[in-house]
Write an enzyme that holds these catalytic residues in place. Structure first.
Site, PDB file in Angstrom:
ATOM      1  N   LYS A  16       4.193   5.105   5.243  1.00  0.00           N
ATOM      2  CA  LYS A  16       3.569   4.506   4.056  1.00  0.00           C
ATOM      3  C   LYS A  16       2.206   3.887   4.396  1.00  0.00           C
ATOM      4  CE  LYS A  16       7.215   1.894   3.325  1.00  0.00           C
ATOM      5  NZ  LYS A  16       8.102   2.359   4.432  1.00  0.00           N
ATOM      6  N   ARG A  93      11.611  -3.241  -3.361  1.00  0.00           N
ATOM      7  CA  ARG A  93      12.612  -2.819  -2.386  1.00  0.00           C
ATOM      8  C   ARG A  93      14.028  -3.047  -2.897  1.00  0.00           C
ATOM      9  NH1 ARG A  93       9.180  -3.579   2.485  1.00  0.00           N
ATOM     10  NH2 ARG A  93      10.221  -2.846   4.361  1.00  0.00           N
ATOM     11  N   ARG A 132       5.178   3.075  17.560  1.00  0.00           N
ATOM     12  CA  ARG A 132       4.212   2.437  16.649  1.00  0.00           C
ATOM     13  C   ARG A 132       3.553   1.226  17.310  1.00  0.00           C
ATOM     14  NH1 ARG A 132       5.343   0.699  10.495  1.00  0.00           N
ATOM     15  NH2 ARG A 132       6.956  -0.679  11.301  1.00  0.00           N
ATOM     16  N   ARG A 165       5.199  -4.585  16.867  1.00  0.00           N
ATOM     17  CA  ARG A 165       5.814  -5.581  15.979  1.00  0.00           C
ATOM     18  C   ARG A 165       7.194  -5.954  16.517  1.00  0.00           C
ATOM     19  NH1 ARG A 165       5.298  -3.214   9.952  1.00  0.00           N
ATOM     20  NH2 ARG A 165       7.389  -4.073   9.895  1.00  0.00           N
ATOM     21  N   ARG A 176      17.095  -2.176   9.901  1.00  0.00           N
ATOM     22  CA  ARG A 176      16.193  -1.967   8.761  1.00  0.00           C
ATOM     23  C   ARG A 176      16.505  -0.648   8.048  1.00  0.00           C
ATOM     24  NH1 ARG A 176      10.682  -2.455  11.584  1.00  0.00           N
ATOM     25  NH2 ARG A 176       9.802  -2.122   9.514  1.00  0.00           N
TER      26      ARG A 176
HETATM   27  P1  ADP Z   1       5.697   2.691   7.286  1.00  0.00           P
HETATM   28  O1  ADP Z   1       4.482   1.986   6.751  1.00  0.00           O
HETATM   29  O2  ADP Z   1       6.360   3.580   6.272  1.00  0.00           O
HETATM   30  O3  ADP Z   1       6.687   1.765   7.938  1.00  0.00           O
HETATM   31  P2  ADP Z   1       3.856   3.745   9.306  1.00  0.00           P
HETATM   32  O4  ADP Z   1       2.744   4.304   8.490  1.00  0.00           O
HETATM   33  O5  ADP Z   1       3.620   2.453   9.995  1.00  0.00           O
HETATM   34  O6  ADP Z   1       5.224   3.693   8.437  1.00  0.00           O
HETATM   35  O7  ADP Z   1       4.259   4.878  10.385  1.00  0.00           O
HETATM   36  C1  ADP Z   1       5.241   4.603  11.388  1.00  0.00           C
HETATM   37  C2  ADP Z   1       4.776   5.174  12.735  1.00  0.00           C
HETATM   38  O8  ADP Z   1       4.815   6.614  12.675  1.00  0.00           O
HETATM   39  C3  ADP Z   1       3.350   4.814  13.103  1.00  0.00           C
HETATM   40  O9  ADP Z   1       3.291   4.670  14.513  1.00  0.00           O
HETATM   41  C4  ADP Z   1       2.515   6.030  12.639  1.00  0.00           C
HETATM   42  O10 ADP Z   1       1.336   6.196  13.420  1.00  0.00           O
HETATM   43  C5  ADP Z   1       3.501   7.176  12.850  1.00  0.00           C
HETATM   44  N1  ADP Z   1       3.413   8.250  11.830  1.00  0.00           N
HETATM   45  C6  ADP Z   1       3.160   8.089  10.500  1.00  0.00           C
HETATM   46  N2  ADP Z   1       3.202   9.285   9.861  1.00  0.00           N
HETATM   47  C7  ADP Z   1       3.507  10.219  10.811  1.00  0.00           C
HETATM   48  C8  ADP Z   1       3.701  11.644  10.800  1.00  0.00           C
HETATM   49  N3  ADP Z   1       3.597  12.350   9.652  1.00  0.00           N
HETATM   50  N4  ADP Z   1       4.011  12.258  11.973  1.00  0.00           N
HETATM   51  C9  ADP Z   1       4.120  11.529  13.125  1.00  0.00           C
HETATM   52  N5  ADP Z   1       3.954  10.211  13.207  1.00  0.00           N
HETATM   53  C10 ADP Z   1       3.643   9.540  12.079  1.00  0.00           C
HETATM   54  P1  AMP Z   2       7.296  -3.711   6.196  1.00  0.00           P
HETATM   55  O1  AMP Z   2       5.995  -4.171   6.745  1.00  0.00           O
HETATM   56  O2  AMP Z   2       7.202  -3.094   4.838  1.00  0.00           O
HETATM   57  O3  AMP Z   2       8.063  -2.852   7.168  1.00  0.00           O
HETATM   58  O4  AMP Z   2       8.170  -5.030   5.982  1.00  0.00           O
HETATM   59  C1  AMP Z   2       8.532  -5.871   7.081  1.00  0.00           C
HETATM   60  C2  AMP Z   2       9.603  -6.868   6.643  1.00  0.00           C
HETATM   61  O5  AMP Z   2       9.100  -7.724   5.614  1.00  0.00           O
HETATM   62  C3  AMP Z   2      10.872  -6.232   6.044  1.00  0.00           C
HETATM   63  O6  AMP Z   2      11.801  -5.815   7.023  1.00  0.00           O
HETATM   64  C4  AMP Z   2      11.396  -7.402   5.196  1.00  0.00           C
HETATM   65  O7  AMP Z   2      12.020  -8.395   6.001  1.00  0.00           O
HETATM   66  C5  AMP Z   2      10.109  -8.021   4.649  1.00  0.00           C
HETATM   67  N1  AMP Z   2       9.708  -7.430   3.347  1.00  0.00           N
HETATM   68  C6  AMP Z   2       8.576  -6.723   3.075  1.00  0.00           C
HETATM   69  N2  AMP Z   2       8.534  -6.361   1.788  1.00  0.00           N
HETATM   70  C7  AMP Z   2       9.663  -6.830   1.212  1.00  0.00           C
HETATM   71  C8  AMP Z   2      10.212  -6.743  -0.092  1.00  0.00           C
HETATM   72  N3  AMP Z   2       9.584  -6.105  -1.103  1.00  0.00           N
HETATM   73  N4  AMP Z   2      11.420  -7.347  -0.326  1.00  0.00           N
HETATM   74  C9  AMP Z   2      12.059  -7.997   0.667  1.00  0.00           C
HETATM   75  N5  AMP Z   2      11.611  -8.100   1.919  1.00  0.00           N
HETATM   76  C10 AMP Z   2      10.419  -7.527   2.212  1.00  0.00           C
END
Ligand code: ADP
Ligand code: AMP
Length: 223
Positions: A16, A93, A132, A165, A176
């Site tokens: 995302k 969410r 990541r 993170r 998660r």
């Molecule tokens: P989200 O925001 O949904 O939690 P991220 O955008 O942070 O996911 O992506 C999670 C990890 O996977 C990051 O390290 C990112 O660079 C990597 N990533 C994202 N999209 C792809 C893809 N299509 N193929 C391989 N790795 C990806």
């Molecule tokens: P994210 O950066 O989206 O992976 O979110 C990291 C953490 O923030 C999640 O695991 C939750 O603990 C909290 N969080 C983020 N967005 C929400 C949401 N819309 N509702 C509840 N918890 C959230």
């Protein structure tokens, strides 16, 4: 160009944040990540930041009453400020958050045009999260193999050292994923019924996922 409001739905690690960065470069959209907002509250040491800390670090959802108001007031502010639409990442969410969002959008005569559902298998999620790395300053995300920074472990934009993170540790990632399946995956049905769910295969490489999303958005803008 036509203004659209979008939700990026999908499990942690689906891509995302990665896709959001590309989408805001191409369309008039403001990226609003609830996770980034909560991390900023923590970094600032606010009361809200302190209240959400233990939920986030253990991989649980922060209770609706702590998240919804902050995110919705920001959405309203952004939508009243200019011509850009919102790109929601990580919100809603829960079904309660989705209902509150729908009410808030109605109040200000706005609507969500599409929900981009990034679908990904849990085995791939764990691999992605292990690699990541994030910029603690701007929130930009990298992957050690799939999307490395230009200079070793430094953010391309800020030149700050990247971090892993704390909630990207494997056991927290598994929690998660379970939380996503229990509390968030129902939003697929929710938005399918509304008629705006658009499914994308998030297992493709980063460019192909972007292309799939661009097609969806271009079609919405044309209509
Ligand atoms: P989200 O925001 O949904 O939690 P991220 O955008 O942070 O996911 O992506 C999670 C990890 O996977 C990051 O390290 C990112 O660079 C990597 N990533 C994202 N999209 C792809 C893809 N299509 N193929 C391989 N790795 C990806
Ligand atoms: P994210 O950066 O989206 O992976 O979110 C990291 C953490 O923030 C999640 O695991 C939750 O603990 C909290 N969080 C983020 N967005 C929400 C949401 N819309 N509702 C509840 N918890 C959230």
């Amino acid at each position: 160009m036509g203004k659209v409001n979008l939700i990026l739905l999908g499990p942690p690690g689906a891509g995302k944040g990665t896709q959001a960065k590309r989408l805001v470069e191409r369309y008039p959209l403001v990226h609003l990540s609830s996770g980034d907002m909560l991390r900023a509250e923590r970094a600032a040491g606010s009361e809200l930041g302190k209240s959400v800390q233990s939920f986030m670090d253990s991989g649980k959802l922060v209770p609706d009453e702590l998240v919804t108001e902050v995110v919705i007031s920001r959405i309203k502010r952004e939508l009243s400020a200019g011509d850009k639409g919102v790109l929601l990442d990580g919100f809603p969410r829960t079904e309660q958050q989705a209902n509150d969002l729908a009410k808030a959008m109605e109040q200000i005569n706005e609507k969500i045009d599409a929900v981009i559902d990034l679908q990904l298998d849990s085995k791939v999620i764990v691999e992605r999260m292990a690699g990541r790395r994030s910029c603690p300053k701007c929130g930009r995300v990298y992957h050690l193999k799939a999307n490395p920074p230009k200079n070793d472990n430094m953010c391309d934009d800020c030149n700050v050292e990247l971090i892993q993170r704390p909630d990207d540790k494997e056991e927290v990632v598994r929690k998660r994923i379970a939380v996503y399946e229990e509390q968030t995956a129902i939003l697929e049905d929710f938005y399918r019924k509304v008629g705006i769910l658009k499914v994308v295969d998030a297992a493709q490489d980063i460019d192909s996922v972007s292309e799939s999303i661009f097609k969806i958005i271009d079609q919405i803008i044309e209509n």
